[in-house]
Design a protein around this motif. Structure first.
Motif, PDB file in Angstrom:
ATOM      1  N   TYR A 311       0.834  -1.208   0.000  1.00 26.63           N
ATOM      2  CA  TYR A 311       0.000   0.000   0.000  1.00 26.63           C
ATOM      3  C   TYR A 311       0.868   1.256   0.000  1.00 26.63           C
ATOM      4  O   TYR A 311       0.524   2.256  -0.643  1.00 26.63           O
ATOM      5  CB  TYR A 311      -0.949  -0.010   1.207  1.00 26.63           C
ATOM      6  N   ALA A 312       1.986   1.200   0.700  1.00 27.79           N
ATOM      7  CA  ALA A 312       2.892   2.350   0.716  1.00 27.79           C
ATOM      8  C   ALA A 312       3.471   2.605  -0.672  1.00 27.79           C
ATOM      9  O   ALA A 312       3.582   3.763  -1.114  1.00 27.79           O
ATOM     10  CB  ALA A 312       4.012   2.118   1.727  1.00 27.79           C
ATOM     11  N   LEU A 313       3.844   1.542  -1.385  1.00 28.13           N
ATOM     12  CA  LEU A 313       4.401   1.697  -2.727  1.00 28.13           C
ATOM     13  C   LEU A 313       3.348   2.245  -3.690  1.00 28.13           C
ATOM     14  O   LEU A 313       3.638   3.131  -4.514  1.00 28.13           O
ATOM     15  CB  LEU A 313       4.937   0.355  -3.225  1.00 28.13           C
ATOM     16  N   GLN A 314       2.118   1.738  -3.598  1.00 28.54           N
ATOM     17  CA  GLN A 314       1.051   2.246  -4.468  1.00 28.54           C
ATOM     18  C   GLN A 314       0.714   3.700  -4.132  1.00 28.54           C
ATOM     19  O   GLN A 314       0.426   4.498  -5.026  1.00 28.54           O
ATOM     20  CB  GLN A 314      -0.196   1.373  -4.329  1.00 28.54           C
ATOM     21  N   ALA A 315       0.754   4.031  -2.839  1.00 25.99           N
ATOM     22  CA  ALA A 315       0.499   5.423  -2.447  1.00 25.99           C
ATOM     23  C   ALA A 315       1.599   6.340  -2.970  1.00 25.99           C
ATOM     24  O   ALA A 315       1.337   7.476  -3.399  1.00 25.99           O
ATOM     25  CB  ALA A 315       0.390   5.529  -0.931  1.00 25.99           C
ATOM     26  N   ALA A 316       2.850   5.855  -2.965  1.00 24.84           N
ATOM     27  CA  ALA A 316       3.958   6.656  -3.489  1.00 24.84           C
ATOM     28  C   ALA A 316       3.791   6.892  -4.987  1.00 24.84           C
ATOM     29  O   ALA A 316       4.106   7.975  -5.499  1.00 24.84           O
ATOM     30  CB  ALA A 316       5.283   5.950  -3.205  1.00 24.84           C
ATOM     31  N   ILE A 317       3.265   5.889  -5.695  1.00 26.48           N
ATOM     32  CA  ILE A 317       2.990   6.050  -7.128  1.00 26.48           C
ATOM     33  C   ILE A 317       1.895   7.094  -7.343  1.00 26.48           C
ATOM     34  O   ILE A 317       2.021   7.991  -8.194  1.00 26.48           O
ATOM     35  CB  ILE A 317       2.588   4.701  -7.745  1.00 26.48           C
ATOM     36  N   ALA A 318       0.821   6.977  -6.556  1.00 30.25           N
ATOM     37  CA  ALA A 318      -0.271   7.953  -6.655  1.00 30.25           C
ATOM     38  C   ALA A 318       0.224   9.355  -6.323  1.00 30.25           C
ATOM     39  O   ALA A 318      -0.228  10.348  -6.917  1.00 30.25           O
ATOM     40  CB  ALA A 318      -1.416   7.554  -5.729  1.00 30.25           C
ATOM     41  N   ALA A 319       1.173   9.460  -5.386  1.00 30.90           N
ATOM     42  CA  ALA A 319       1.720  10.767  -5.007  1.00 30.90           C
ATOM     43  C   ALA A 319       2.498  11.389  -6.158  1.00 30.90           C
ATOM     44  O   ALA A 319       2.486  12.615  -6.349  1.00 30.90           O
ATOM     45  CB  ALA A 319       2.614  10.626  -3.778  1.00 30.90           C
ATOM     46  N   CYS A 320       3.183  10.553  -6.958  1.00 30.53           N
ATOM     47  CA  CYS A 320       3.898  11.080  -8.134  1.00 30.53           C
ATOM     48  C   CYS A 320       2.927  11.770  -9.089  1.00 30.53           C
ATOM     49  O   CYS A 320       3.218  12.846  -9.625  1.00 30.53           O
ATOM     50  CB  CYS A 320       4.628   9.949  -8.860  1.00 30.53           C
ATOM     51  N   HIS A 321       1.781  11.155  -9.300  1.00 24.92           N
ATOM     52  CA  HIS A 321       0.774  11.768 -10.167  1.00 24.92           C
ATOM     53  C   HIS A 321       0.216  13.049  -9.528  1.00 24.92           C
ATOM     54  O   HIS A 321       0.028  14.062 -10.201  1.00 24.92           O
ATOM     55  CB  HIS A 321      -0.366  10.794 -10.439  1.00 24.92           C
ATOM     56  N   ALA A 322      -0.051  12.971  -8.219  1.00 25.73           N
ATOM     57  CA  ALA A 322      -0.672  14.112  -7.534  1.00 25.73           C
ATOM     58  C   ALA A 322       0.239  15.333  -7.529  1.00 25.73           C
ATOM     59  O   ALA A 322      -0.239  16.475  -7.568  1.00 25.73           O
ATOM     60  CB  ALA A 322      -1.030  13.712  -6.101  1.00 25.73           C
ATOM     61  N   ARG A 323       1.544  15.105  -7.484  1.00 26.58           N
ATOM     62  CA  ARG A 323       2.495  16.223  -7.414  1.00 26.58           C
ATOM     63  C   ARG A 323       2.770  16.846  -8.774  1.00 26.58           C
ATOM     64  O   ARG A 323       3.343  17.941  -8.853  1.00 26.58           O
ATOM     65  CB  ARG A 323       3.809  15.744  -6.789  1.00 26.58           C
ATOM     66  N   ALA A 324       2.392  16.159  -9.844  1.00 24.67           N
ATOM     67  CA  ALA A 324       2.673  16.677 -11.192  1.00 24.67           C
ATOM     68  C   ALA A 324       1.564  17.633 -11.616  1.00 24.67           C
ATOM     69  O   ALA A 324       0.411  17.227 -11.747  1.00 24.67           O
ATOM     70  CB  ALA A 324       2.775  15.520 -12.173  1.00 24.67           C
ATOM     71  N   PRO A 325       1.887  18.909 -11.839  1.00 26.55           N
ATOM     72  CA  PRO A 325       0.838  19.867 -12.224  1.00 26.55           C
ATOM     73  C   PRO A 325       0.263  19.593 -13.612  1.00 26.55           C
ATOM     74  O   PRO A 325      -0.866  19.954 -13.906  1.00 26.55           O
ATOM     75  CB  PRO A 325       1.557  21.217 -12.174  1.00 26.55           C
ATOM     76  N   ARG A 326       1.074  18.947 -14.466  1.00 26.71           N
ATOM     77  CA  ARG A 326       0.626  18.590 -15.820  1.00 26.71           C
ATOM     78  C   ARG A 326       1.034  17.150 -16.098  1.00 26.71           C
ATOM     79  O   ARG A 326       2.022  16.657 -15.541  1.00 26.71           O
ATOM     80  CB  ARG A 326       1.270  19.514 -16.872  1.00 26.71           C
ATOM     81  N   ALA A 327       0.311  16.499 -16.995  1.00 29.25           N
ATOM     82  CA  ALA A 327       0.608  15.099 -17.296  1.00 29.25           C
ATOM     83  C   ALA A 327       2.049  14.931 -17.779  1.00 29.25           C
ATOM     84  O   ALA A 327       2.747  13.973 -17.405  1.00 29.25           O
ATOM     85  CB  ALA A 327      -0.371  14.574 -18.336  1.00 29.25           C
ATOM     86  N   GLU A 328       2.506  15.878 -18.605  1.00 29.88           N
ATOM     87  CA  GLU A 328       3.843  15.749 -19.186  1.00 29.88           C
ATOM     88  C   GLU A 328       4.970  15.947 -18.165  1.00 29.88           C
ATOM     89  O   GLU A 328       6.133  15.629 -18.449  1.00 29.88           O
ATOM     90  CB  GLU A 328       4.036  16.714 -20.366  1.00 29.88           C
ATOM     91  N   SER A 329       4.656  16.482 -16.994  1.00 28.49           N
ATOM     92  CA  SER A 329       5.691  16.657 -15.969  1.00 28.49           C
ATOM     93  C   SER A 329       5.730  15.504 -14.966  1.00 28.49           C
ATOM     94  O   SER A 329       6.459  15.555 -13.981  1.00 28.49           O
ATOM     95  CB  SER A 329       5.468  17.985 -15.230  1.00 28.49           C
ATOM     96  N   THR A 330       4.981  14.443 -15.231  1.00 29.19           N
ATOM     97  CA  THR A 330       4.953  13.279 -14.347  1.00 29.19           C
ATOM     98  C   THR A 330       6.314  12.585 -14.352  1.00 29.19           C
ATOM     99  O   THR A 330       6.928  12.401 -15.412  1.00 29.19           O
ATOM    100  CB  THR A 330       3.873  12.272 -14.801  1.00 29.19           C
ATOM    101  N   ASP A 331       6.776  12.191 -13.179  1.00 32.58           N
ATOM    102  CA  ASP A 331       8.062  11.492 -13.051  1.00 32.58           C
ATOM    103  C   ASP A 331       7.850  10.003 -13.336  1.00 32.58           C
ATOM    104  O   ASP A 331       7.764   9.173 -12.425  1.00 32.58           O
ATOM    105  CB  ASP A 331       8.632  11.703 -11.647  1.00 32.58           C
ATOM    106  N   TRP A 332       7.771   9.664 -14.624  1.00 35.82           N
ATOM    107  CA  TRP A 332       7.475   8.284 -15.011  1.00 35.82           C
ATOM    108  C   TRP A 332       8.611   7.329 -14.661  1.00 35.82           C
ATOM    109  O   TRP A 332       8.370   6.136 -14.424  1.00 35.82           O
ATOM    110  CB  TRP A 332       7.154   8.220 -16.499  1.00 35.82           C
ATOM    111  N   ARG A 333       9.838   7.791 -14.653  1.00 35.48           N
ATOM    112  CA  ARG A 333      10.952   6.897 -14.289  1.00 35.48           C
ATOM    113  C   ARG A 333      10.831   6.444 -12.835  1.00 35.48           C
ATOM    114  O   ARG A 333      11.058   5.273 -12.529  1.00 35.48           O
ATOM    115  CB  ARG A 333      12.298   7.587 -14.536  1.00 35.48           C
TER     116      ARG A 333
END
Length: 436
Positions: A311-333
Motif C-alpha cells: 500500500y505504501a508503494l502504491q500510495a507513493a505512485i499515486a503521489a507522483c501523479h498528484a504532485r505533477a501539475p501537468r501530465a507531461e511533468s509526471t516522473d514516469w521513471r
C-alpha cells in the motif's frame, strides 16, 4: 446509506417518521451504528443477535425521536435501548441456561433508556470498533463474505445496497452474510482483538477487505457505471477510522494515503455523461487539493513509521501523479521504479502490466511492448481485458494500426464493464478498417 429498510422488513412497526426526521435518524445511524453493534457484540458475543438488537433500537429511534427529539448522546441511547431488548431476550431464554440469567441480571442494574451511561459507553469505543473490524474480516470467512459483512456491520449498508454495488441479487448477499455469521459461530471465533503475535496477519485481512471494496468502487468490474463512488467513500471512511484506532500501524496510514490520493481525481475521471477520461487527459485543476493534501500527509506518516509494503508503494505512485501539475511533468521513471519494487515484492503479473505502462511513458512503447509480450507468453493474464488493451495502445503508438485494432476489439470482448467496452470499441474504430 443505512439499514432502515432492513429494520422495517424484519417485522418492525410501520415507520411513520416524516422525511426530515427520518433523514436525521439515518444520518445518526450511519455514524453511530457500527459503534452500537460493536458494543453489543462485546456484550452478547453473537454477531447475529447484536445486529438484531441494534435494528430493534433503530426502529425505536425512528418511532420516538421525531416527537421527543434527538437525545444528547444518540449512541448511548441506542445502546441502552438495545441492552434493554437484550435483557428481555435473555429473560425469555432463561430456561436454556444459567448463563443468560446471569448476563441479564448483570445488565439489568445498568442505566436504562432514560438515563444512558454515556461515560461507560465511551470507554470501550476503541476496542469495540476494532474488535468488530477484526471479526468481520476474519480469515475463516471467504473473501466475498468478509467484504459483505464489513459493509453491513461497519459500513451501515443494507443488503440491497451491497447487492446493487456489486451487481448481484440481494438474495446472494443475504446468503453470504448469513453464512458468514454462521461460520463465525461454528468456528467459535473469539470476539476480541487478536494477540500481538497474530495481529499482523489479521490486520492484513482487514486491509485487504478495505482495499477490495475501494477498488470495486474506483474501477467497477461490471455494469453500466465506470465508478461506484459510494463504495470508495465507505472504504475511505473505514480506513480513517482504523487509522485512528491503530495509529502506529504504518500500512494502515499507507492504505488511507492511497485512497485519499486516488479519490482526489474523482471529479476529473468522467465526463458529464459518465464516460471515462484517461489519466493523461484529465483536467488536473479539477483534482481535489484537500484530498491530495490529506493523502500526502498520511503517506508521510506511513513512511515515518517505516512503511514499505504494497500500500505504501502504491500510495507513493499515486503521489507522483498528484504532485505533477501537468501530465507531461509526471516522473514516469520513478513510477516505473516503484512498480518494479512492487512487482518484485508481490510477484503479481497485473503489477508487471502496470510497470510496462510506466516504462512506455519513461522509455517509449517499444521497450514496454517487450515486457507485455512476455506477459502474453506467460499466460497468467489470459482473459484479463487490460492486457490486450495495453498492448493495443502500444501497437497504435508504434504505428501498427491493424494489430492495435484487433487488440482493442479483443479487450472489448473480455471486459464486463459497459463503459470500458464502449471506450475500447471507439478506439478500435478510430484506427479504421485495417485488414489483418
Amino acid at each position: 446509506m443505512s439499514d432502515v429498510s432492513d429494520a422495517s422488513d424484519a417485522g418492525g412497526p410501520d415507520l411513520a417518521a416524516d422525511g426530515s426526521a427520518r433523514r436525521s435518524v439515518e444520518a445518526i445511524w450511519r455514524i453511530e451504528g457500527p459503534r452500537v453493534i460493536g458494543a453489543l457484540v462485546r456484550i452478547t458475543r453473537d454477531v447475529d443477535l447484536a445486529e438484531e438488537l441494534a435494528q430493534d433500537a433503530l426502529v425505536a429511534a425512528l418511532e420516538q425521536w421525531p416527537e421527543a427529539g434527538v437525545p444528547r448522546n444518540p449512541a448511548a441511547w441506542l445502546t441502552a435501548t438495545a441492552k434493554n431488548r437484550a435483557v428481555d431476550h435473555w429473560r425469555r431464554q432463561e430456561r436454556q441456561g444459567a448463563k443468560y440469567a446471569e448476563l441479564a441480571h448483570r445488565l439489568e442494574g445498568r442505566p436504562g433508556v432514560g438515563e444512558p451511561d454515556a461515560e461507560a459507553l465511551d470507554q470501550p469505543l476503541q476496542d469495540d470498533l476494532l474488535r468488530l473490524l477484526f471479526v468481520a474480516c476474519h480469515p475463516v470467512l471467504a473473501r466475498p463474505a468478509r467484504v459483505a459483512l464489513t459493509l453491513r456491520l461497519l459500513g451501515g449498508l443494507s443488503t440491497e445496497e451491497i447487492a446493487r454495488a456489486f451487481l448481484v441479487p440481494s438474495a446472494t448477499i443475504g446468503q453470504r452474510i448469513a453464512r458468514a455469521k454462521r461460520t463465525l459461530g461454528d468456528a467459535d471465533v473469539p470476539f476480541e482483538v487478536p494477540s500481538r503475535d497474530q495481529f499482523p496477519e489479521r490486520l492484513d485481512s482487514v486491509l485487504e477487505v478495505l482495499y477490495l471494496i475501494y477498488n470495486e468502487g474506483y474501477a467497477a468490474t461490471a455494469g453500466e457505471d465506470w465508478m461506484r463512488p459510494a463504495l470508495c467513500q465507505e472504504a475511505l471512511r473505514l480506513g480513517r477510522v482504523l487509522a485512528e484506532l491503530v495509529p502506529r500501524e504504518a500500512e494502515v496510514h499507507a492504505l488511507v494515503a492511497l485512497m485519499e490520493l486516488q479519490s482526489s481525481r474523482f471529479a476529473a475521471r468522467t465526463t458529464d455523461l459518465g464516460e471515462p477520461i484517461l489519466l493523461v487527459d484529465q483536467d488536473r485543476s479539477r483534482w481535489n487539493r484537500l484530498l491530495i493534501g490529506r493523502g500526502l500527509a498520511a503517506l508521510a506518516r506511513a513512511e515515518a513509521l517505516g512503511a514499505r509494503g504494497p500500500y505504501a508503494l502504491q500510495a507513493a505512485i499515486a503521489a507522483c501523479h498528484a504532485r505533477a501539475p501537468r501530465a507531461e511533468s509526471t516522473d514516469w521513471r520513478r513510477i516505473a521504479a516503484l512498480y518494479g519494487e512492487l512487482a518484485e515484492a508481490s510477484g503479481s503479473p497485473v503489477v508487471e502490466l502496470n510497470r510496462a505502462v510506466a516504462v512506455s511513458m519513461a522509455e517509449g512503447p517499444e521497450a514496454a511492448l517487450r515486457l507485455v509480450d512476455g506477459l502474453v507468453a506467460g499466460g497468467a493474464l489470459a482473459g484479463y481485458a487490460l492486457l490486450p488493451s495495453v498492448r493495443g495502445d502500444l501497437l497504435a503508438r508504434l504505428g501498427r494500426p491493424a494489430e492495435a485494432r484487433a487488440e482493442f476489439e479483443r479487450a472489448a470482448e473480455l471486459t464486463l464493464n459497459e463503459r470500458d467496452r464502449r471506450v475500447l470499441l471507439d478506439r478500435a474504430n478510430a484506427l479504421g478498417s485495417h485488414g489483418p
